[in-house]
Enzyme design. Structure first.
Site, PDB file in Angstrom:
ATOM      1  CD  GLU A  90      -0.396  18.248   3.057  1.00 23.20           C
ATOM      2  OE1 GLU A  90       0.270  18.864   3.654  1.00 23.20           O
ATOM      3  OE2 GLU A  90      -0.142  16.851   2.752  1.00 23.20           O
ATOM      4  CB  CYS A 103       0.274  16.677  -7.416  1.00 25.78           C
ATOM      5  SG  CYS A 103      -0.236  15.440  -6.355  1.00 25.78           S
ATOM      6  CB  CYS A 110      -5.473   6.851   1.131  1.00 28.42           C
ATOM      7  SG  CYS A 110      -5.379   5.773   0.007  1.00 28.42           S
ATOM      8  CB  CYS A 114       0.505   1.888  -0.097  1.00 31.89           C
ATOM      9  SG  CYS A 114      -0.628   1.411  -1.444  1.00 31.89           S
ATOM     10  CB  CYS A 117       1.623   5.668   1.108  1.00 34.13           C
ATOM     11  SG  CYS A 117       0.903   7.232   0.728  1.00 34.13           S
ATOM     12  CD  GLU A 160      -6.817   4.463  -6.470  1.00 35.92           C
ATOM     13  OE1 GLU A 160      -5.375   4.322  -6.060  1.00 35.92           O
ATOM     14  OE2 GLU A 160      -7.246   4.364  -7.335  1.00 35.92           O
ATOM     15  CB  SER A 191      -1.527   8.012 -10.098  1.00 33.62           C
ATOM     16  OG  SER A 191      -0.738   7.012  -9.797  1.00 33.62           O
ATOM     17  CB  SER A 213       1.074   2.892  -7.604  1.00 29.60           C
ATOM     18  OG  SER A 213       0.828   4.142  -8.073  1.00 29.60           O
ATOM     19  CG  ASN A 215       4.891   0.971  -6.027  1.00 33.74           C
ATOM     20  OD1 ASN A 215       5.544   1.793  -6.652  1.00 33.74           O
ATOM     21  ND2 ASN A 215       3.779   1.427  -5.457  1.00 33.74           N
ATOM     22  CB  CYS A 332       5.319  10.313  -4.634  1.00 32.34           C
ATOM     23  SG  CYS A 332       5.605  10.828  -6.203  1.00 32.34           S
TER      24      CYS A 332
HETATM   25  N1  SAH Z   1      -3.642   6.203  -4.766  1.00 31.10           N
HETATM   26  C1  SAH Z   1      -3.031   6.768  -6.021  1.00 31.10           C
HETATM   27  C2  SAH Z   1      -2.296   8.012  -6.019  1.00 31.10           C
HETATM   28  C3  SAH Z   1      -1.759   8.436  -4.899  1.00 31.10           C
HETATM   29  S1  SAH Z   1      -0.243   7.894  -4.507  1.00 31.10           S
HETATM   30  C4  SAH Z   1      -1.761   5.577  -6.444  1.00 31.10           C
HETATM   31  O1  SAH Z   1      -1.691   4.839  -5.712  1.00 31.10           O
HETATM   32  O2  SAH Z   1      -1.246   5.768  -7.504  1.00 31.10           O
HETATM   33  C5  SAH Z   1       0.776   8.452  -5.857  1.00 31.10           C
HETATM   34  C6  SAH Z   1       2.219   7.802  -6.125  1.00 31.10           C
HETATM   35  O3  SAH Z   1       2.945   8.088  -4.941  1.00 31.10           O
HETATM   36  C7  SAH Z   1       2.133   6.314  -6.306  1.00 31.10           C
HETATM   37  O4  SAH Z   1       2.560   6.010  -7.278  1.00 31.10           O
HETATM   38  C8  SAH Z   1       2.871   5.658  -5.132  1.00 31.10           C
HETATM   39  O5  SAH Z   1       3.409   4.658  -5.237  1.00 31.10           O
HETATM   40  C9  SAH Z   1       3.988   6.846  -4.704  1.00 31.10           C
HETATM   41  N2  SAH Z   1       4.168   6.849  -3.435  1.00 31.10           N
HETATM   42  C10 SAH Z   1       3.655   6.620  -2.106  1.00 31.10           C
HETATM   43  N3  SAH Z   1       4.632   6.801  -0.892  1.00 31.10           N
HETATM   44  C11 SAH Z   1       5.700   7.002  -1.508  1.00 31.10           C
HETATM   45  C12 SAH Z   1       6.765   7.084  -1.037  1.00 31.10           C
HETATM   46  N4  SAH Z   1       7.135   7.276   0.355  1.00 31.10           N
HETATM   47  N5  SAH Z   1       7.988   7.777  -1.837  1.00 31.10           N
HETATM   48  C13 SAH Z   1       7.796   7.601  -3.098  1.00 31.10           C
HETATM   49  N6  SAH Z   1       6.711   7.443  -3.797  1.00 31.10           N
HETATM   50  C14 SAH Z   1       5.594   7.121  -3.020  1.00 31.10           C
END
Ligand code: SAH
Length: 360
Positions: A90, A103, A110, A114, A117, A160, A191, A213, A215, A332
């Site tokens: 997507e 984006c 992936c 996480c 996600c 990633e 990112s 990221s 978090n 996100c």
């Molecule tokens: N793998 C890379 C890029 C993809 S994730 C990374 O980790 O940065 C892009 C962003 O979405 C990251 O900052 C991640 O922390 C955020 N993200 C993932 N799941 C989310 C969710 N359920 N709500 C809000 N942000 C989220």
């Protein structure tokens, strides 16, 4: 099939020569692809007809098949693409005041796992090729009324990017080259969840903005939320950020998802300020985007504002990112690359994806 969009100019010229075509034709074709956003070889009227026919037989203009478009109430547009081997990815086109941000995805699925996600839940499928990365931008631009308004690019979609570094580097090169899509390097942001050794290479080799990221601001919480933290723990990650060369990139963006009861306390905010001390940092606070089956919730607005206030009191730039496209799972962490079979796609118009009505 030859995929010209994944080649830089030199490779395209070499490829032309191998086919017995004069190298300057490669330059012409690339101009049609990147500057004029041609939909077919037949449109390339500065080429002789027989060459156009030959190219149409041997090359293709896109490695992606656009299979769905959803438009959010806030005009965010989510594109679903099918890859050759049947996987889906997507890309999300996000409206800003005077431009659009796209984006894009760097992998199908992936491997980072996480917890919050949705992409993580499907696991890893494979890396995208340079052409598959570049074609997301080309496909979206071809469908736009004002393609020049797409000025900003974020590698924050599925996958990633630093786990697919070589292909991402190649694609970013093509996307930012004068003779490619000519996007400004300052408007491209990558990112990462924090693959430290590759971050260091990135810093030396490509000029793009870096987003990390984060978090969580303590080891236990970050271990729990992001398994990558066990491999590259916070002290190493922060050291790599401190040493990241910043000249044209000015600041590192730290993304911090706020999750109720997990990482949203005053103490967490204070720890975050200690952790980032000495780094030119901008903090993006992202209230968690919920998705079906996830145990996590975003905090109440009052808590989010309090968290932000603590950061601001300590002189950090902290912005609460209002997530766009939530109603179509385009925000996100909500990308799954799966077609939702339950909903009819009445707005779907395969011939040209312009101007379809919001599906919501
Ligand atoms: N793998 C890379 C890029 C993809 S994730 C990374 O980790 O940065 C892009 C962003 O979405 C990251 O900052 C991640 O922390 C955020 N993200 C993932 N799941 C989310 C969710 N359920 N709500 C809000 N942000 C989220």
């Amino acid at each position: 099939m030859i995929e010209i969009s994944g080649m830089d100019n030199r490779e395209a010229e070499t490829c032309a020569e191998a086919l017995g075509i004069q190298p300057y034709r490669a330059r012409q074709v690339r101009q049609w692809i990147f500057k004029r956003l041609a939909h077919s070889f037949d449109e390339m009227t500065s080429l002789p007809k027989d060459l156009r026919a030959r190219l149409a037989g041997e090359c293709r203009l896109s490695s992606l098949e656009a299979v769905d478009l959803q438009v959010s109430e806030d005009s965010t547009r989510k594109y679903l693409f099918r890859l050759d081997d049947g996987f889906f990815i997507e890309s999300v086109l996000i409206p800003e005041r005077d431009h659009w941000t796209l984006c894009i995805s760097s992998q199908a699925g992936c491997a980072m796992g996480c917890r919050f996600c949705l992409t993580a839940r499907q696991g890893f499928r494979r890396n995208l090729s340079p052409a598959e990365i570049v074609d997301q931008v080309l496909e979206v631009k071809r469908a736009m009324d004002e393609p020049d308004e797409l000025t900003n690019l974020v590698l924050m979609g599925m996958g990633e990017p630093l786990a697919n570094y070589e292909n991402v580097k190649k694609a970013v090169g093509i996307l930012t080259a004068d003779d490619g899509l000519n996007l400004s390097q300052r408007k491209v942001t990558l990112s990462t969840c924090g693959l430290v050794p590759v971050m260091r290479r990135l810093g030396r080799e490509i000029i793009v903005n870096l987003a990390v990221s984060l978090n969580a601001a303590d080891p236990e919480t970050r271990d729990f939320l992001m398994p990558v933290n066990r491999r590259y723990p916070l002290p190493e990650l922060l050291a790599a950020c401190r040493e990241f060369p910043l000249p044209n990139r000015r600041m590192i963006t730290f993304e911090y998802i706020l999750i109720e009861g997990v990482n949203d306390s005053d103490r967490d905010a204070e720890r975050l300020t200690t952790l980032l001390r000495g780094i030119r940092a901008k903090i993006n606070l992202i209230p968690l985007n919920p998705h079906p089956g996830s145990p996590f919730k975003p905090p109440e607005m009052e808590r989010i504002l309090r968290f932000q206030e603590i950061l601001i009191q300590r002189h950090y730039t902290a912005i609460i990112r209002k997530s766009k496209g939530q109603d179509i799972l385009a925000a996100c962490g909500q990308l799954s690359g799966r077609q939702n079979e339950d909903e009819p796609r009445s707005a779907w118009n395969p011939a040209g994806m312009k101007g379809s009505e919001p599906s919501a």
